[in-house]
Design an enzyme around this catalytic site. Structure first.
Site, PDB file in Angstrom:
ATOM      1  N   HIS A 297      34.023 -11.935  22.009  1.00 23.31           N
ATOM      2  CA  HIS A 297      33.859 -12.162  20.571  1.00 23.31           C
ATOM      3  C   HIS A 297      34.456 -11.018  19.763  1.00 23.31           C
ATOM      4  O   HIS A 297      35.080 -11.231  18.730  1.00 23.31           O
ATOM      5  CB  HIS A 297      32.377 -12.351  20.222  1.00 23.31           C
ATOM      6  CG  HIS A 297      31.933 -13.770  20.330  1.00 23.31           C
ATOM      7  ND1 HIS A 297      31.658 -14.357  21.537  1.00 23.31           N
ATOM      8  CD2 HIS A 297      31.766 -14.738  19.390  1.00 23.31           C
ATOM      9  CE1 HIS A 297      31.318 -15.617  21.328  1.00 23.31           C
ATOM     10  NE2 HIS A 297      31.373 -15.875  20.035  1.00 23.31           N
TER      11      HIS A 297
ATOM     12  N   LYS B 215      20.842 -19.101  23.860  1.00 27.74           N
ATOM     13  CA  LYS B 215      19.376 -19.103  23.875  1.00 27.74           C
ATOM     14  C   LYS B 215      18.876 -18.134  22.825  1.00 27.74           C
ATOM     15  O   LYS B 215      19.516 -17.137  22.518  1.00 27.74           O
ATOM     16  CB  LYS B 215      18.841 -18.688  25.249  1.00 27.74           C
ATOM     17  CG  LYS B 215      19.170 -17.252  25.622  1.00 27.74           C
ATOM     18  CD  LYS B 215      18.262 -16.704  26.707  1.00 27.74           C
ATOM     19  CE  LYS B 215      18.816 -15.435  27.323  1.00 27.74           C
ATOM     20  NZ  LYS B 215      18.176 -14.208  26.882  1.00 27.74           N
TER      21      LYS B 215
END
Lengths: 281, 179
Positions: free
Chosen positions: B36, B101
């Site tokens: 990222h 999550k």
């Protein structure tokens, strides 16, 4: 003197790395099964079923329970009558970790320098190693492969003596609440009380080595563990954070003597994949 | 259980409801922290990304290495919140969905609502089981990042829950048995 080749340490560590990555210890499986029976909500029941089914798949197909196969922490208790041959025990530990993680297809999750380079060391070394000299001619190895989703949610606070038991409880529960769904509940919670800033944290981690079927041998601390577990499970976070009764499987407390001015408390959060092994050579 | 085939139409995305279990099939990209950071730098510098973000779904995962004969090793979700700062800009550039999550920031929720996207939640610590639903994996970029490399995976009936839907409802804010 008893001669022990450090190659034996290397072998045992390598083997244990592969084993604990794919298999929950029996006490944890029991705790998960018990948790499953206490859930009633659709999502919390499904969550526990998934975790139990995953445990079975992992063990039977030799696939790590979780992709975060952790950083390795090793405690060596070395008998004063032991003479090591073939090198240093710390080097053997790291060779064992490198072999275990490579040969068993575990994830290399260690980076060289934390802030600037962050280059993967490719074999999950170095391990964090604590050594202690004890009586006798044996070597006791305790190890843990700690995932960082939960490690990141751990915390330490320097309380004062006046904060007392209530201060300790409030901080432990606040840390669990902050961990919430992110740190993969149901948790095993390691708590260190007393000592110094550093030793308190190590005791919180050591507490996670104890099977969840066992409590502190001091009845006062056992009661503290039980009370904290009850209150943690009233927080309602539940399995995978989907709400429910099973937020924690066990709270484990270790304490140590401390300074007249201090009451340090460390909380080492661990996800349900609480991997550890104990070996004696 | 509801089956979803990627890419999802706007109408299909609007039908998703936080908390409902779904089985996801289609093409997904894997990327986590280090990837990222690089993708974001490339966007900042106006460089072309190694894959098309348009309608892309990103799974926050760093799997264990595949054994010979396996598609992928253990492959459960990592904590999504570490990727929160990147999300608004990634969605502006076309990303439509995420799998991970844990809780997301308000800014992520706002971006999901604005772009009518989705955030799916998979079971944390169930990487062995989830690996069975990944049937193909191809390298895309940043292979030097090892488990953190960007790869293109094909998932089939990948079990997850709708975490945040396009109305901004959040699975973690639902009460037990709240349907």
């Amino acid at each position: 003197m008893r001669e022990i080749s450090v190659r034996e340490i290397e072998e045992r560590i390598a083997e244990a790395c592969g084993e604990i990555a794919v298999r929950y210890s029996p006490d944890l499986i029991k705790a998960l099964q018990k948790g499953r029976t206490q859930e009633t909500g659709f999502r919390s029941v499904t969550a526990m079923d998934i975790l139990l089914q995953n445990a079975e798949t992992a063990a039977s197909q030799n696939i790590p329970i979780c992709q975060d196969t952790g950083l390795v922490i090793v405690w060596l208790k070395i008998g004063s009558e032991v003479h090591f041959t073939d090198g240093l025990p710390s080097e053997a530990v790291n060779r064992g970790v490198a072999r275990g993680y490579t040969e068993c297809y575990l994830r290399a999750s260690s980076v060289t320098d934390p802030l600037y380079e962050r280059k993967n060391t490719k074999d999950n070394t170095p391990a964090v190693i604590y050594t202690e000299i004890v009586e006798g001619d044996q070597v006791e190895i305790e190890m843990m492969a700690k995932g960082f989703g939960s490690e990141n949610k751990s915390a330490l606070k320097m309380l004062t003596p006046a904060d007392g038991e209530k201060g300790v409880k409030d901080f432990v529960l606040e840390t669990i609440r902050n961990a919430g769904p992110n740190a993969c509940p149901p948790f095993v919670v390691g708590v260190g009380i007393g000592g110094t800033f550093d030793s308190c944290a190590v005791n919180a981690k050591r507490a996670l080595l104890r099977p969840v079927s066992e409590s502190n041998s001091d009845p006062r601390y056992k009661k503290l563990e039980d009370d904290l577990l009850t209150e943690a499970n009233q927080l309602g976070i539940g399995p995978l954070g989907f709400h429910g009764r099973t937020t924690a499987l066990k709270v484990q407390v270790e304490y140590a003597p401390t300074h007249i001015a201090g009451l340090p408390v460390a909380v080492n959060m661990c996800c349900h994949v609480c991997r550890h092994a104990r070996m004696v050579i | 259980m509801k089956k979803l085939q990627l890419p999802l139409s706007e109408a299909e995305r609007e039908e998703l409801k936080a908390g409902e279990p779904v089985l996801l099939s289609g093409i997904v990209y894997t990327a986590r922290d280090a990837a990222h950071k690089r993708l974001f730098e490339m966007l900042d510098e106006g460089r072309e990304l190694p894959f098309d973000l348009k309608d892309a779904v990103i799974y926050y995962v760093g799997p264990t290495p595949a054994r010979p004969g396996q598609v992928i090793g253990s492959a459960g979700p990592t904590t999504s919140s570490r990727m929160d700062p990147y999300v608004p800009k990634m969605m502006e550039n076309g990303m439509i969905g995420m799998i991970g999550k844990g809780r997301r920031s308000e800014k992520v929720k706002e971006a999901v609502v604005r772009h009518k996207g989705f955030y799916l939640v998979a079971a944390g610590g169930a990487g062995a089981l989830l690996s069975h639903s990944i049937i193909k994996r191809e390298p895309v970029a940043f292979e030097d990042l090892l488990s953190e490399a960007v790869t293109r995976i094909t998932v089939k009936d990948f079990p997850c829950f709708v975490g945040i839907d396009c109305r901004g409802d959040d699975i973690y804010d639902l009460k037990e048995d709240d349907e």
